[in-house]
Design a protein around this motif. Structure first.
Motif, PDB file in Angstrom:
ATOM      1  N   ALA A  53       0.850  -1.205   0.000  1.00 52.42           N
ATOM      2  CA  ALA A  53       0.000   0.000   0.000  1.00 52.42           C
ATOM      3  C   ALA A  53       0.879   1.246   0.000  1.00 52.42           C
ATOM      4  O   ALA A  53       0.609   2.213  -0.717  1.00 52.42           O
ATOM      5  CB  ALA A  53      -0.929  -0.003   1.211  1.00 52.42           C
ATOM      6  N   ALA A  54       1.953   1.219   0.797  1.00 49.29           N
ATOM      7  CA  ALA A  54       2.873   2.361   0.830  1.00 49.29           C
ATOM      8  C   ALA A  54       3.457   2.584  -0.563  1.00 49.29           C
ATOM      9  O   ALA A  54       3.511   3.707  -1.072  1.00 49.29           O
ATOM     10  CB  ALA A  54       3.981   2.113   1.850  1.00 49.29           C
ATOM     11  N   ARG A  55       3.853   1.496  -1.187  1.00 48.17           N
ATOM     12  CA  ARG A  55       4.434   1.570  -2.533  1.00 48.17           C
ATOM     13  C   ARG A  55       3.431   2.149  -3.531  1.00 48.17           C
ATOM     14  O   ARG A  55       3.778   2.923  -4.431  1.00 48.17           O
ATOM     15  CB  ARG A  55       4.822   0.147  -2.945  1.00 48.17           C
ATOM     16  N   ALA A  56       2.135   1.780  -3.348  1.00 45.40           N
ATOM     17  CA  ALA A  56       1.094   2.232  -4.272  1.00 45.40           C
ATOM     18  C   ALA A  56       0.577   3.621  -3.918  1.00 45.40           C
ATOM     19  O   ALA A  56      -0.141   4.243  -4.703  1.00 45.40           O
ATOM     20  CB  ALA A  56      -0.062   1.226  -4.270  1.00 45.40           C
ATOM     21  N   GLY A  57       0.886   4.085  -2.715  1.00 43.67           N
ATOM     22  CA  GLY A  57       0.401   5.400  -2.289  1.00 43.67           C
ATOM     23  C   GLY A  57      -1.043   5.408  -1.837  1.00 43.67           C
ATOM     24  O   GLY A  57      -1.757   6.393  -2.001  1.00 43.67           O
TER      25      GLY A  57
END
Ligand code: F0G
Length: 366
Positions: free
Chosen positions: A105-109
């Protein structure tokens, strides 16, 4: 011309590697951290324990980006969630799913919400979910309660559930079976793994079957799953209201993929068995000290299971008359560093000595 590291080729990740077998098309935005392609480690001492010229390999899933096999499914689930316009993802977890979901999720924003059983998450995993910026909710209940809440929350618009009840998770996880066949040149004869919510055994069996249907293998393995004795609903064939085990990752009393796991076991002529907490702890230590592979307790259930198949007359699947030169793969699902507290307690107090060669020699008795 000088190139920055960000555009240098990286480890490809499971979507790029196995795209044609995954529910991915041109418009799917790929969210990857370079997961998969994990080592299939030949283990000479484990092989000697089995005997009869058998070879044992450990599929070390602890070396994925967040330290567990969950990353294989999460890259697909989060990529598909973004494709569908999700604003947030949500999961229930015994720890590893939350760590993985939070990272992707962090990677996807986008936002990640994790619902956890209070006080039952290994410290490394809780730390990961926090570090990756997830919104963490601890509930006064177990994993099964958390998953019930998540199923309800999943009815909210723009919120995607990334537990293994999401078929994209299973699709990503089946790539572990593909990798094993690609490395061995065929499917193994036996595949042993721990079972919790039963998504992974479902995924492996789907992967082996699919590859076989594409003539990538000539046979299918016998699947043998292991539950912790205090959290063994599939073995006992009844819901366990209060599951208990040191293997907190598989502390689950009512697995979501129960039926699929039963199917995999029946179709592969395999078995489901139980291992005790003390067998799990012994296997964890044995694998670290004899093969150099440090895994979390839930993962050690697969190794404890292998020992049971070799040694015990009560094993649900006995290896005592196993065919010569059989190939056995054990999946170890998560890294040992995720659950440090029980091991740190064993170290006890260390008394420093004077910084002289003589003093150090005395301590190591050389
Ligand atoms: N091993 C580890 C390290 C796990 O984290 C899990 C599941 C399993 C085995 C069992 O896999 O559920 O597919 O049968 N962990 C989930 C979680 C439940 O929330 O991290 P399964």
């Amino acid at each position: 011309m000088h190139r920055t590291t960000s555009i240098l080729p990286q480890s490809r990740g499971v979507i790029e590697h196995y795209r044609e077998y995954l529910p991915i098309d041109k418009k799917t935005p790929i969210v990857s951290l370079g997961e998969g392609d994990t080592p299939l480690v030949y283990c000479p001492r484990l092989s000697a324990r089995v005997g009869r010229g058998c070879q044992v390999f450990v599929k070390n899933e602890g070396v994925n980006p967040t330290g567990s096999f969950k990353d294989r499914g999460m890259t697909v689930a989060v990529s598909k969630a973004i494709e569908r316009g999700a604003r947030a993802i949500v999961c229930a977890s015994t720890g590893n799913t939350s760590a993985s979901a939070a990272a992707y999720a962090a990677r996807a924003g986008i936002l990640c919400i994790v619902i956890l059983p209070a006080g039952k998450i290994a410290s490394g995993k809780l730390m990961q979910a926090f570090a990756y910026g997830a919104k963490i909710v601890a509930i006064d209940g177990n994993f099964d309660d958390a998953l019930r809440v998540v199923r309800e929350l999943g009815k909210t618009r723009d919120l995607v559930v990334v537990n293994s009840i999401n078929p994209d998770r299973i699709a990503g996880q089946k790539t572990a079976a593909f990798e094993i066949v690609d490395v061995l040149g065929d499917a193994p004869d036996f595949h042993l793994l721990p079972v919790g919510n039963a998504g992974n055994i479902t995924a492996y069996w789907a992967g082996y079957r699919e590859y076989n249907a594409h003539q990538r293998s000539t046979k299918l393995p016998v699947m043998v799953g292991f539950q912790a004795a205090g959290a063994a609903p599939i073995f006992y064939n009844r819901v366990v209201e209060k599951p208990e085990t040191i293997a907190s990752a598989i502390r689950i009393g009512n697995p979501a993929s129960w039926k699929q796991a039963r199917g995999a076991i029946a179709e592969s002529r395999g078995a489901i068995d139980v291992v005790s907490d003390s067998e799990i702890a012994t296997a964890q230590s044995w694998l670290a000290r004899h093969e150099g592979i440090f895994v979390e307790p839930a993962s050690a259930a697969a190794i404890a299971g292998l020992f049971k198949c070799c040694d015990s007359n009560e094993a649900a699947y006995s290896f005592q008359n196993i065919l010569e030169a059989s190939r056995i793969v054990c999946t170890v699902t998560g890294h040992g560093l995720k659950d440090p507290d029980p091991i740190i307690r064993q170290i006890g107090e260390m008394k420093p000595v004077a910084p002289t060669v003589d003093d150090v020699r005395r301590v190591i008795a050389l």
